[in-house]
Design a protein around this motif. Structure first.
Motif, PDB file in Angstrom:
ATOM      1  N   ILE A   1      -1.914  -1.091  -1.801  1.00 24.84           N
ATOM      2  CA  ILE A   1      -2.561  -1.397  -0.374  1.00 24.84           C
ATOM      3  C   ILE A   1      -3.163  -0.596  -0.709  1.00 24.84           C
ATOM      4  O   ILE A   1      -4.575  -0.439   0.328  1.00 24.84           O
ATOM      5  CB  ILE A   1      -1.052  -0.815   0.198  1.00 24.84           C
ATOM      6  CG1 ILE A   1       0.097  -1.637   0.792  1.00 24.84           C
ATOM      7  CG2 ILE A   1      -1.393   0.156   1.369  1.00 24.84           C
ATOM      8  CD1 ILE A   1       1.335  -0.274   1.156  1.00 24.84           C
TER       9      ILE A   1
ATOM     10  N   SER B   1      -0.011   4.049   4.098  1.00 23.40           N
ATOM     11  CA  SER B   1      -0.873   3.645   4.838  1.00 23.40           C
ATOM     12  C   SER B   1      -0.903   3.773   6.345  1.00 23.40           C
ATOM     13  O   SER B   1      -1.883   3.446   6.752  1.00 23.40           O
ATOM     14  CB  SER B   1       0.095   1.981   5.332  1.00 23.40           C
ATOM     15  OG  SER B   1       0.366   1.057   4.096  1.00 23.40           O
TER      16      SER B   1
ATOM     17  N   ASN C   1      -2.682  -4.485   5.404  1.00 23.03           N
ATOM     18  CA  ASN C   1      -1.502  -3.276   5.045  1.00 23.03           C
ATOM     19  C   ASN C   1      -0.117  -3.543   5.964  1.00 23.03           C
ATOM     20  O   ASN C   1       0.645  -3.027   5.165  1.00 23.03           O
ATOM     21  CB  ASN C   1      -1.821  -1.863   5.175  1.00 23.03           C
ATOM     22  CG  ASN C   1      -3.035  -1.838   4.157  1.00 23.03           C
ATOM     23  OD1 ASN C   1      -2.553  -1.694   2.920  1.00 23.03           O
ATOM     24  ND2 ASN C   1      -3.207  -0.583   4.054  1.00 23.03           N
TER      25      ASN C   1
END
Length: 218
Positions: free
Chosen positions: A113, A42, A81
């Motif tokens: 995600i 992420s 996220n």
């Protein structure tokens, strides 16, 4: 004959207890690593989005206003996220959940995600290959049901992102671009193949682990 059978059963029971403790220790360590992979994944996506934003602004490639661009391609994915990571961390540390429930929580968090990233950046179909990572990474848990459900969720979200969500209004659809249609078909086949191969591998791994626990079973 009876005494020999009792010794075999006692040996198998001891091996089961020892291996269960070892599996729990390994899975606990791997769960932490699994979460770290999702976190840095992420973070890398966020850094790439910032770098792309700088290039887009410098080259004056915007097709929308600057506030709308930052909202759609920076704020929404970053906030989404972040919420997923916080939720995954809370569930991972929740001792009231079973170990398997925590495995599912982190695994599904990683898939979501990927869904956020691929939905926002699906202007190029190969980006959907990111779903392979959460499928493959579940292999260390040797749980075919977890791998299969991770694969099914990945494929479902991949199809949803492609056919139900139009994040970029200027993106060609599969009905407008034969090349994109080919890419989508290939990615779909790839995700199905990885899901089936990994799941089958997990079944064999479970069988051989069972054989190691009790070598007297034919």
């Amino acid at each position: 004959m009876g005494k020999r059978k009792d010794k075999q059963d006692q040996f198998a029971a001891t091996r089961i207890i020892e291996l269960q403790k070892e599996y729990e220790r390994i899975n606990a360590e791997w769960l932490g690593f699994h979460y770290q992979v999702a976190f840095y994944f992420s973070l890398a996506a966020c850094c790439i989005e910032i770098a792309v934003s700088v290039i887009v602004l410098q080259q004056q490639l915007l097709t929308m206003s600057v506030p709308i661009y930052f909202l759609k391609y920076l704020l929404i994915p970053t906030i989404s996220n972040t919420v997923l990571l916080i939720t995954g961390y809370v569930l991972m540390k929740n001792q009231q959940l079973s170990h398997m429930q925590r495995l599912y929580s982190v695994s599904m968090m990683f898939v979501l995600i990927c869904f956020v990233i691929t939905t926002i950046h699906n202007i190029s179909s190969p980006v959907y290959a990111l779903y392979i990572l959460p499928i493959v990474i579940t292999g260390i848990y040797a749980s075919p049901h977890l791998t299969m459900q991770t694969g099914i969720l990945s494929i479902s979200l991949f199809l949803s992102a492609e056919f139900l969500i139009a994040w970029n209004p200027y993106q060609n659809t599969v009905f407008e671009s034969p090349l994109r249609l080919l890419g989508i078909v290939l990615i779909f086949a790839l995700l199905v193949m990885f899901t089936l191969i990994c799941t089958t591998g997990m079944y064999y791994l479970q069988y051989y682990s069972y054989k190691c626990i009790n070598p007297f079973i034919p």
